[in-house]
Design a protein around this motif. Structure first.
Motif, PDB file in Angstrom:
ATOM      1  N   GLU A 221       0.755  -0.976   0.095  1.00 54.96           N
ATOM      2  CA  GLU A 221       0.027   0.003   0.055  1.00 54.96           C
ATOM      3  C   GLU A 221       1.034   1.235   0.036  1.00 54.96           C
ATOM      4  OE1 GLU A 221      -3.414   0.125   2.569  1.00 54.96           O
ATOM      5  OE2 GLU A 221      -3.194  -2.011   2.886  1.00 54.96           O
ATOM      6  N   THR A 222       2.134   1.245  -0.545  1.00 51.57           N
ATOM      7  CA  THR A 222       3.022   2.318  -0.724  1.00 51.57           C
ATOM      8  C   THR A 222       3.313   2.390  -2.415  1.00 51.57           C
ATOM      9  OG1 THR A 222       4.898   0.869  -0.390  1.00 51.57           O
ATOM     10  CG2 THR A 222       3.888   1.933   1.523  1.00 51.57           C
ATOM     11  N   ASN A 223       4.069   3.428  -2.591  1.00 45.43           N
ATOM     12  CA  ASN A 223       4.457   3.483  -4.068  1.00 45.43           C
ATOM     13  C   ASN A 223       6.032   3.911  -3.981  1.00 45.43           C
ATOM     14  OD1 ASN A 223       4.654   6.412  -4.036  1.00 45.43           O
ATOM     15  ND2 ASN A 223       2.317   6.357  -4.000  1.00 45.43           N
ATOM     16  N   GLU A 224       6.679   4.144  -5.084  1.00 44.89           N
ATOM     17  CA  GLU A 224       7.950   4.249  -5.137  1.00 44.89           C
ATOM     18  C   GLU A 224       8.489   5.867  -4.573  1.00 44.89           C
ATOM     19  OE1 GLU A 224      11.831   4.099  -8.328  1.00 44.89           O
ATOM     20  OE2 GLU A 224       9.477   4.013  -9.067  1.00 44.89           O
ATOM     21  N   ASP A 225       7.521   6.715  -4.307  1.00 39.45           N
ATOM     22  CA  ASP A 225       7.786   7.940  -3.649  1.00 39.45           C
ATOM     23  C   ASP A 225       7.358   7.816  -2.303  1.00 39.45           C
ATOM     24  OD1 ASP A 225       8.302   9.018  -6.200  1.00 39.45           O
ATOM     25  OD2 ASP A 225       6.328   9.305  -6.854  1.00 39.45           O
ATOM     26  N   SER A 226       7.048   7.045  -1.948  1.00 37.72           N
ATOM     27  CA  SER A 226       6.727   6.750  -0.250  1.00 37.72           C
ATOM     28  C   SER A 226       8.039   6.861   0.384  1.00 37.72           C
ATOM     29  CB  SER A 226       5.856   5.530   0.137  1.00 37.72           C
ATOM     30  OG  SER A 226       4.636   5.607  -0.549  1.00 37.72           O
ATOM     31  N   ILE A 227       8.155   7.330   1.659  1.00 34.93           N
ATOM     32  CA  ILE A 227       9.230   7.192   2.526  1.00 34.93           C
ATOM     33  C   ILE A 227       8.793   6.527   3.686  1.00 34.93           C
ATOM     34  CG2 ILE A 227      10.864   8.989   3.636  1.00 34.93           C
ATOM     35  CD1 ILE A 227       9.745  11.275   1.709  1.00 34.93           C
ATOM     36  N   ILE A 228       9.702   5.869   4.023  1.00 36.10           N
ATOM     37  CA  ILE A 228       9.853   4.907   5.163  1.00 36.10           C
ATOM     38  C   ILE A 228      10.844   5.336   6.222  1.00 36.10           C
ATOM     39  CG2 ILE A 228       9.719   2.522   6.152  1.00 36.10           C
ATOM     40  CD1 ILE A 228       7.904   2.864   3.532  1.00 36.10           C
ATOM     41  N   TYR A 229      10.265   5.622   7.347  1.00 37.42           N
ATOM     42  CA  TYR A 229      11.025   5.957   8.563  1.00 37.42           C
ATOM     43  C   TYR A 229      10.903   5.075   9.681  1.00 37.42           C
ATOM     44  CZ  TYR A 229      10.830  10.840   6.690  1.00 37.42           C
ATOM     45  OH  TYR A 229      10.847  11.929   5.639  1.00 37.42           O
ATOM     46  N   GLU A 230      11.936   5.123  10.728  1.00 36.35           N
ATOM     47  CA  GLU A 230      11.925   4.472  11.861  1.00 36.35           C
ATOM     48  C   GLU A 230      12.016   5.420  13.001  1.00 36.35           C
ATOM     49  OE1 GLU A 230      14.050   0.787  12.193  1.00 36.35           O
ATOM     50  OE2 GLU A 230      14.244   0.531  10.068  1.00 36.35           O
ATOM     51  N   ILE A 231      11.458   5.249  14.227  1.00 34.10           N
ATOM     52  CA  ILE A 231      11.574   5.736  15.293  1.00 34.10           C
ATOM     53  C   ILE A 231      12.535   5.126  16.099  1.00 34.10           C
ATOM     54  CG2 ILE A 231      10.352   6.709  17.307  1.00 34.10           C
ATOM     55  CD1 ILE A 231       7.809   6.796  15.751  1.00 34.10           C
ATOM     56  N   LYS A 232      13.635   6.119  16.416  1.00 38.53           N
ATOM     57  CA  LYS A 232      14.822   5.372  17.118  1.00 38.53           C
ATOM     58  C   LYS A 232      15.121   6.640  18.288  1.00 38.53           C
ATOM     59  CE  LYS A 232      16.848   2.363  13.657  1.00 38.53           C
ATOM     60  NZ  LYS A 232      16.855   1.389  14.454  1.00 38.53           N
ATOM     61  N   SER A 233      15.000   6.248  19.575  1.00 43.14           N
ATOM     62  CA  SER A 233      15.476   7.242  20.548  1.00 43.14           C
ATOM     63  C   SER A 233      14.508   8.390  20.363  1.00 43.14           C
ATOM     64  CB  SER A 233      16.828   7.379  20.481  1.00 43.14           C
ATOM     65  OG  SER A 233      17.467   6.322  20.871  1.00 43.14           O
ATOM     66  N   GLY A 234      13.192   8.333  20.087  1.00 41.85           N
ATOM     67  CA  GLY A 234      12.351   9.515  20.070  1.00 41.85           C
ATOM     68  C   GLY A 234      12.492  10.293  18.583  1.00 41.85           C
ATOM     69  N   LYS A 235      13.559   9.761  17.791  1.00 36.97           N
ATOM     70  CA  LYS A 235      13.725  10.438  16.371  1.00 36.97           C
ATOM     71  C   LYS A 235      13.433   9.820  15.369  1.00 36.97           C
ATOM     72  CE  LYS A 235      17.423  13.129  18.560  1.00 36.97           C
ATOM     73  NZ  LYS A 235      19.056  13.543  18.410  1.00 36.97           N
ATOM     74  N   LEU A 236      13.200  10.470  14.294  1.00 35.46           N
ATOM     75  CA  LEU A 236      12.736   9.783  13.071  1.00 35.46           C
ATOM     76  C   LEU A 236      14.169   9.652  12.114  1.00 35.46           C
ATOM     77  CD1 LEU A 236       9.714  11.561  11.366  1.00 35.46           C
ATOM     78  CD2 LEU A 236       9.905   9.256  12.343  1.00 35.46           C
ATOM     79  N   VAL A 237      14.192   8.488  11.740  1.00 37.32           N
ATOM     80  CA  VAL A 237      15.428   8.097  10.868  1.00 37.32           C
ATOM     81  C   VAL A 237      14.915   7.383   9.642  1.00 37.32           C
ATOM     82  CG1 VAL A 237      17.642   6.873  11.024  1.00 37.32           C
ATOM     83  CG2 VAL A 237      16.789   7.530  13.012  1.00 37.32           C
ATOM     84  N   LYS A 238      15.514   7.643   8.499  1.00 36.60           N
ATOM     85  CA  LYS A 238      14.915   7.057   7.372  1.00 36.60           C
ATOM     86  C   LYS A 238      15.393   5.612   7.221  1.00 36.60           C
ATOM     87  CE  LYS A 238      14.553  10.744   4.123  1.00 36.60           C
ATOM     88  NZ  LYS A 238      14.996  11.399   2.723  1.00 36.60           N
ATOM     89  N   SER A 239      14.588   4.768   7.138  1.00 41.48           N
ATOM     90  CA  SER A 239      14.919   3.533   6.999  1.00 41.48           C
ATOM     91  C   SER A 239      15.720   2.852   5.822  1.00 41.48           C
ATOM     92  CB  SER A 239      13.444   2.529   7.082  1.00 41.48           C
ATOM     93  OG  SER A 239      13.543   1.345   6.634  1.00 41.48           O
ATOM     94  N   ALA A 240      16.190   1.727   6.083  1.00 42.56           N
ATOM     95  CA  ALA A 240      17.144   1.189   5.087  1.00 42.56           C
ATOM     96  C   ALA A 240      16.347   0.321   4.144  1.00 42.56           C
ATOM     97  CB  ALA A 240      18.031   0.327   5.868  1.00 42.56           C
ATOM     98  N   ALA A 241      15.027   0.427   4.125  1.00 41.03           N
ATOM     99  CA  ALA A 241      14.297  -0.273   3.212  1.00 41.03           C
ATOM    100  C   ALA A 241      14.364   0.318   1.848  1.00 41.03           C
ATOM    101  CB  ALA A 241      12.643   0.217   3.409  1.00 41.03           C
TER     102      ALA A 241
END
Length: 322
Positions: A221-241
């Motif tokens: 349910e995403t497309n190539e323009d979607s952005i995947i983040y992870e929450i780490k220590s309260g901060k947003l970090v771009k995922s390695a996906a």
């Protein structure tokens, strides 16, 4: 036909091996003035349970004190609320037994509530059949699963769905996992992006399960323009996906499932900076709580159930419900 029979057997195993405790770690246990347990030597409260009427004067635990986070009177619900600590390592039931003493304000009148029960997750099995096959299932949020093998094949590929994601990972006999997840919004992320019209979805694996093998997570349910983040220590970090054209999904390779934010636009981190950088392998190594019997580090999910705050308009956010 064999896979259909295996699926039916696995569902049966999941249903028949589950054993329920009275309460679940992290649960808010509520009592009103009509609840059973008020001492026969003192009358139950006659007024609404509110701090205008009563105060908590004493809390005694014969067992299970370490299971309790707080004991409070909820003025909105007019109830006495015992909040249990979150614990994603619990594989055995633990006893909770004690008393809470209330004093009625303005008079020397006391009311004593006795609490007695067990705290723990339901226990169930993920079954590897004699051919090494594991039936696909949707994990429950109140179950710790133990991997069991029916034959001589001690491992199999576990596949399960979690809202907009599909996870595939090899698991081994006797491993234990809490696989519960939710799609609750993270308040800090919402506030940091209150002026954005981004469409944001959340996926949180509360117990951050860690596997011995690398898991493949497909975000659909995403497309190539979607952005995947992870929450780490309260901060947003771009995922390695990485975007995978063949599957039409973002694919993450990781040994630890954490908290993810899926957006159609760049987001600001709650720290005030643009969410950037890479999460590397996608695994989370912070925290000191362990996932059941895996020996790997675990983090309590940072996202908690929140109402959509008024600072964020309904048009600015689309949250997919589980």
């Amino acid at each position: 036909m064999k896979k259909i029979l295996a699926s039916l057997l696995a569902v049966t195993m999941l249903a028949t091996t589950a054993m329920a405790a009275d309460y679940t770690p992290g649960q808010k246990v509520e009592f009103d003035e009509l609840a059973p347990g008020w001492s026969s030597t003192s009358t139950p409260p006659e007024k609404e349970l509110h701090t205008d009427n009563y105060s908590i004067t004493d809390v005694k635990w014969e067992s299970g004190k370490d299971l309790v986070e707080s004991v409070k009177i909820d003025n909105d619900e007019n109830k006495l609320v015992i909040t249990l600590k979150k614990d994603y390592t619990s594989t055995k039931e633990k006893e909770l037994k004690g008393t809470v003493k209330l004093r009625e304000k303005g008079v020397s009148k006391y009311h004593v509530l006795s609490i007695e029960g067990t705290v723990g997750y339901n226990q169930s099995e993920i079954t590897i059949d004699s051919d090494g096959y594991i039936a696909e299932f949707t994990p429950s949020n109140d179950v710790v699963y133990t991997v069991k093998a029916e034959g001589n094949v001690p491992y199999g590929t576990l596949e399960f769905s979690a809202d907009m994601a599909e996870i595939s990972v090899r698991v081994y006999e006797d491993e234990k996992y809490y696989l519960g997840f939710n799609v609750d919004p993270n308040r800090d992320v919402l506030l940091a992006n209150a002026d954005s019209d981004a469409e944001i979805n959340f996926l949180n694996f509360e117990g951050t399960p860690t596997f011995n093998s690398t898991a493949t997570v497909n975000f659909y349910e995403t497309n190539e323009d979607s952005i995947i983040y992870e929450i780490k220590s309260g901060k947003l970090v771009k995922s390695a996906a990485k975007w995978d054209e063949d599957s039409g999904s973002w694919v993450l390779k990781t040994k630890t499932l954490g908290s993810y934010v899926i957006s159609d636009k760049e987001l600001k981190s709650p720290a005030g900076t643009s969410g950037s950088g890479s999460s590397g392998s996608g695994s989370s190594n912070s925290g000191s709580v362990s996932n059941p019997d895996t020996g790997a580090n675990d983090v309590v999910g940072v996202a908690t159930a929140l109402a959509v705050v008024t600072l964020v308009s309904a048009a600015a956010l689309s949250l997919k419900k589980n």
